[in-house]
Design a protein around this motif. Structure first.
Motif, PDB file in Angstrom:
ATOM      1  N   SER A  41     -16.077   2.885  18.119  1.00  0.00           N
ATOM      2  CA  SER A  41     -15.641   1.488  18.013  1.00  0.00           C
ATOM      3  C   SER A  41     -14.181   1.372  18.468  1.00  0.00           C
ATOM      4  N   ILE A  48     -16.146   0.974   7.256  1.00  0.00           N
ATOM      5  CA  ILE A  48     -15.610   0.323   6.056  1.00  0.00           C
ATOM      6  C   ILE A  48     -15.090  -1.073   6.397  1.00  0.00           C
ATOM      7  N   LYS A  56     -14.366  -6.790  -1.987  1.00  0.00           N
ATOM      8  CA  LYS A  56     -14.851  -5.625  -2.730  1.00  0.00           C
ATOM      9  C   LYS A  56     -13.709  -4.640  -2.992  1.00  0.00           C
ATOM     10  N   VAL A  58     -12.170  -1.021  -3.408  1.00  0.00           N
ATOM     11  CA  VAL A  58     -12.550   0.335  -2.978  1.00  0.00           C
ATOM     12  C   VAL A  58     -12.358   1.233  -4.196  1.00  0.00           C
ATOM     13  N   ALA A 132     -18.534  13.532  12.317  1.00  0.00           N
ATOM     14  CA  ALA A 132     -18.139  12.727  11.144  1.00  0.00           C
ATOM     15  C   ALA A 132     -18.519  11.274  11.375  1.00  0.00           C
ATOM     16  N   ILE A 133     -19.762  11.065  11.807  1.00  0.00           N
ATOM     17  CA  ILE A 133     -20.145   9.708  12.238  1.00  0.00           C
ATOM     18  C   ILE A 133     -20.784   8.884  11.124  1.00  0.00           C
ATOM     19  N   ASP A 296     -20.316  11.650   4.991  1.00  0.00           N
ATOM     20  CA  ASP A 296     -21.638  11.148   4.603  1.00  0.00           C
ATOM     21  C   ASP A 296     -22.773  11.964   5.216  1.00  0.00           C
TER      22      ASP A 296
HETATM   23  C1  LIG Z   1     -21.109  -1.322   1.170  1.00  0.00           C
HETATM   24  C2  LIG Z   1     -20.515   0.023   0.823  1.00  0.00           C
HETATM   25  C3  LIG Z   1     -19.609   0.133  -0.209  1.00  0.00           C
HETATM   26  C4  LIG Z   1     -19.024   1.368  -0.512  1.00  0.00           C
HETATM   27  N1  LIG Z   1     -18.076   1.444  -1.489  1.00  0.00           N
HETATM   28  C5  LIG Z   1     -17.436   2.613  -1.729  1.00  0.00           C
HETATM   29  C6  LIG Z   1     -16.377   2.695  -2.675  1.00  0.00           C
HETATM   30  O1  LIG Z   1     -15.994   1.715  -3.318  1.00  0.00           O
HETATM   31  N2  LIG Z   1     -15.782   3.907  -2.866  1.00  0.00           N
HETATM   32  C7  LIG Z   1     -16.167   5.031  -2.185  1.00  0.00           C
HETATM   33  O2  LIG Z   1     -15.583   6.108  -2.403  1.00  0.00           O
HETATM   34  N3  LIG Z   1     -17.178   4.976  -1.286  1.00  0.00           N
HETATM   35  C8  LIG Z   1     -17.811   3.801  -1.028  1.00  0.00           C
HETATM   36  N4  LIG Z   1     -18.806   3.746  -0.101  1.00  0.00           N
HETATM   37  C9  LIG Z   1     -19.178   4.982   0.610  1.00  0.00           C
HETATM   38  C10 LIG Z   1     -18.094   5.379   1.633  1.00  0.00           C
HETATM   39  O3  LIG Z   1     -17.732   4.252   2.409  1.00  0.00           O
HETATM   40  C11 LIG Z   1     -18.608   6.497   2.540  1.00  0.00           C
HETATM   41  O4  LIG Z   1     -19.060   7.563   1.737  1.00  0.00           O
HETATM   42  C12 LIG Z   1     -17.492   6.983   3.473  1.00  0.00           C
HETATM   43  O5  LIG Z   1     -17.003   5.936   4.262  1.00  0.00           O
HETATM   44  C13 LIG Z   1     -18.022   8.107   4.371  1.00  0.00           C
HETATM   45  O6  LIG Z   1     -17.045   8.451   5.308  1.00  0.00           O
HETATM   46  P1  LIG Z   1     -17.467   9.111   6.711  1.00  0.00           P
HETATM   47  O7  LIG Z   1     -16.189   9.340   7.437  1.00  0.00           O
HETATM   48  O8  LIG Z   1     -18.387  10.237   6.483  1.00  0.00           O
HETATM   49  O9  LIG Z   1     -18.340   8.008   7.456  1.00  0.00           O
HETATM   50  P2  LIG Z   1     -17.997   6.507   7.880  1.00  0.00           P
HETATM   51  O10 LIG Z   1     -17.067   5.865   6.938  1.00  0.00           O
HETATM   52  O11 LIG Z   1     -19.317   5.877   8.142  1.00  0.00           O
HETATM   53  O12 LIG Z   1     -17.198   6.667   9.253  1.00  0.00           O
HETATM   54  C14 LIG Z   1     -17.850   7.054  10.432  1.00  0.00           C
HETATM   55  C15 LIG Z   1     -16.956   6.709  11.617  1.00  0.00           C
HETATM   56  O13 LIG Z   1     -17.587   7.228  12.789  1.00  0.00           O
HETATM   57  C16 LIG Z   1     -17.733   6.197  13.765  1.00  0.00           C
HETATM   58  N5  LIG Z   1     -18.952   6.491  14.515  1.00  0.00           N
HETATM   59  C17 LIG Z   1     -20.240   6.246  14.156  1.00  0.00           C
HETATM   60  N6  LIG Z   1     -21.072   6.696  15.108  1.00  0.00           N
HETATM   61  C18 LIG Z   1     -20.299   7.257  16.069  1.00  0.00           C
HETATM   62  C19 LIG Z   1     -20.573   7.913  17.301  1.00  0.00           C
HETATM   63  N7  LIG Z   1     -21.809   8.078  17.732  1.00  0.00           N
HETATM   64  N8  LIG Z   1     -19.526   8.366  18.042  1.00  0.00           N
HETATM   65  C20 LIG Z   1     -18.240   8.197  17.622  1.00  0.00           C
HETATM   66  N9  LIG Z   1     -17.922   7.569  16.462  1.00  0.00           N
HETATM   67  C21 LIG Z   1     -18.942   7.121  15.695  1.00  0.00           C
HETATM   68  C22 LIG Z   1     -17.805   4.907  12.962  1.00  0.00           C
HETATM   69  O14 LIG Z   1     -17.426   3.799  13.764  1.00  0.00           O
HETATM   70  C23 LIG Z   1     -16.809   5.211  11.839  1.00  0.00           C
HETATM   71  O15 LIG Z   1     -15.486   4.907  12.210  1.00  0.00           O
HETATM   72  C24 LIG Z   1     -19.410   2.530   0.215  1.00  0.00           C
HETATM   73  C25 LIG Z   1     -20.344   2.421   1.254  1.00  0.00           C
HETATM   74  C26 LIG Z   1     -20.886   1.188   1.566  1.00  0.00           C
HETATM   75  C27 LIG Z   1     -21.863   1.081   2.711  1.00  0.00           C
END
Ligand SMILES: Cc1cc2nc3c(=O)[nH]c(=O)nc-3n(C[C@H](O)[C@H](O)[C@H](O)COP(=O)(O)OP(=O)(O)OC[C@H]3O[C@@H](n4cnc5c(N)ncnc54)[C@H](O)[C@@H]3O)c2cc1C
Length: 329
Positions: A41, A48, A56, A58, A132-133, A296
């Protein structure tokens, strides 16, 4: 397409896990110029920013994952806007090299142990890859027949619910479902919550208390142990039927599902990553040695959290340092 010089560390995704992975790599002696973050993006923390409703909070403890941080990155409860500032400030202070709008098309493991990461823009030769997607690209669907005319009235997050959609059905029983139901109530929608379970065992205390309070105050109509059977069309609105005869079919302006997510296995397979090995730790390594899943993607059925994602990056770098990278410490 140009050929890059060697970039030892390629991180795919600039969310919490990707950023924490980069920060930890720098703590272990890598320079920012030796690390690249590929973000599909145009912003860091895009999931997020786009999926969390603005009001909401965090939460630091989420999905029964306690906020015990092992690296530099850590949050306490805060607002969404403060959290986004935290990510941006980290990127700025560490001068991290984030390539926006860059998508991986193929990852090839070379005979010398390195990877060739091919994107829509570049080739990167690297020693380790961190995926880390997140999981949000693949939300779990209802899995029931839906009339085509009303399929567009089913949403996966509440950012898409407009004021005019007065009567909303939220489906799910986890933290997101509870938070969605509460925020929609506060925005003035009439909210019905359908959950296949009877009790909210999967919610953290704060969300469970809020949800139960709103049900008690009759601000949320709760349909416990309800299983959606079919969604038909009635005058352009989704008409929801339940398997339980006690629940009569009812129309809504919109349906929001909060049923969790699936691993983006299709995408991973398309770029050349076949299997995720379930590790006992908070990250996992693929069959291609030196390619790690963090955040995740590594969180298993229980789901992840922000602090979990931060910790996941720290641990994965630790393992990569011991096997594939040339770290200082
Ligand atoms: C509605 C909601 C509420 C939540 N509330 C909380 C909360 O209050 N507290 C808490 O601790 N957790 C909360 N969570 C969970 C938390 O947001 C996730 O566990 C955390 O964001 C995971 O981080 P991440 O980096 O693994 O993935 P993500 O946060 O999903 O980040 C992934 C990144 O990779 C990018 N990406 C995706 N696909 C690709 C690709 N193919 N190539 C390159 N880039 C890509 C995305 O654009 C994004 O920037 C919530 C989740 C949701 C859905």
């Amino acid at each position: 397409m140009s050929h890059s010089p060697i970039t030892p560390i390629v991180i795919i995704g600039a969310g919490p896990a990707g950023i924490a992975t980069a920060v930890e790599a720098m703590n272990r002696g890598y320079k920012n110029s030796e690390i690249v973050l590929l973000e599909k993006s145009g912003e860091v923390g895009h999931m997020i920013q786009s999926k969390y409703p603005n009001e909401k909070p965090v939460l630091a403890n989420y999905k029964e994952r306690m906020a015990e941080c092992i690296g530099d990155m850590c949050i306490t409860d805060m607002t969404k806007s403060d959290f986004m500032d935290y990510l941006s400030t980290t990127i700025k202070e560490r001068e991290l090299n984030v390539k926006f709008h860059e998508q991986v098309e193929k990852i090839i493991k070379l005979k010398n142990g390195q990877f060739n990461v091919i994107t829509n823009n570049e080739h990167y030769l690297c020693d380790a890859v961190f995926v880390a997607i997140g999981n949000m690209a693949s939300p779990r669907t209802l899995g029931v027949p839906v009339a085509e005319e009303v399929a567009s009235k089913i949403f996966y997050d509440i950012q898409d619910i407009s004021k005019e959609m007065a009567d909303v059905l939220v489906v799910g029983g986890g933290d997101s479902a509870g938070e969605y139901a509460k925020i929609l109530c506060e925005r003035g929608h009439k909210v019905t919550l359908s959950y296949r379970g009877g009790e909210f065992n999967r919610m953290i205390d704060q969300n469970r208390d809020n949800t139960l309070k709103l049900i008690k105050e009759e601000k949320i109509i709760f349909l416990p142990s309800s299983h959606i059977k079919e969604i038909q069309n009635t005058k352009g609105l989704p008409l929801v039927s339940f398997a339980e005869g006690d629940y009569k079919p009812r129309p809504f302006h919109a349906i929001v599902t909060a049923l969790g997510t699936e691993r983006p296995t299709k995408y991973l397979s398309a770029i050349g990553i076949e299997t995720i090995i379930e590790g006992e730790d908070i990250f996992s390594e693929s069959k291609m040695e030196g390619l790690f899943f963090v955040g995740d993607l590594a969180s298993g059925k229980r789901g992840g959290s922000i602090n979990f994602a931060f910790n996941s990056g720290v641990k994965a770098i630790g393992k990569a340092c011991s096997l594939y990278l040339d770290c200082d410490l």
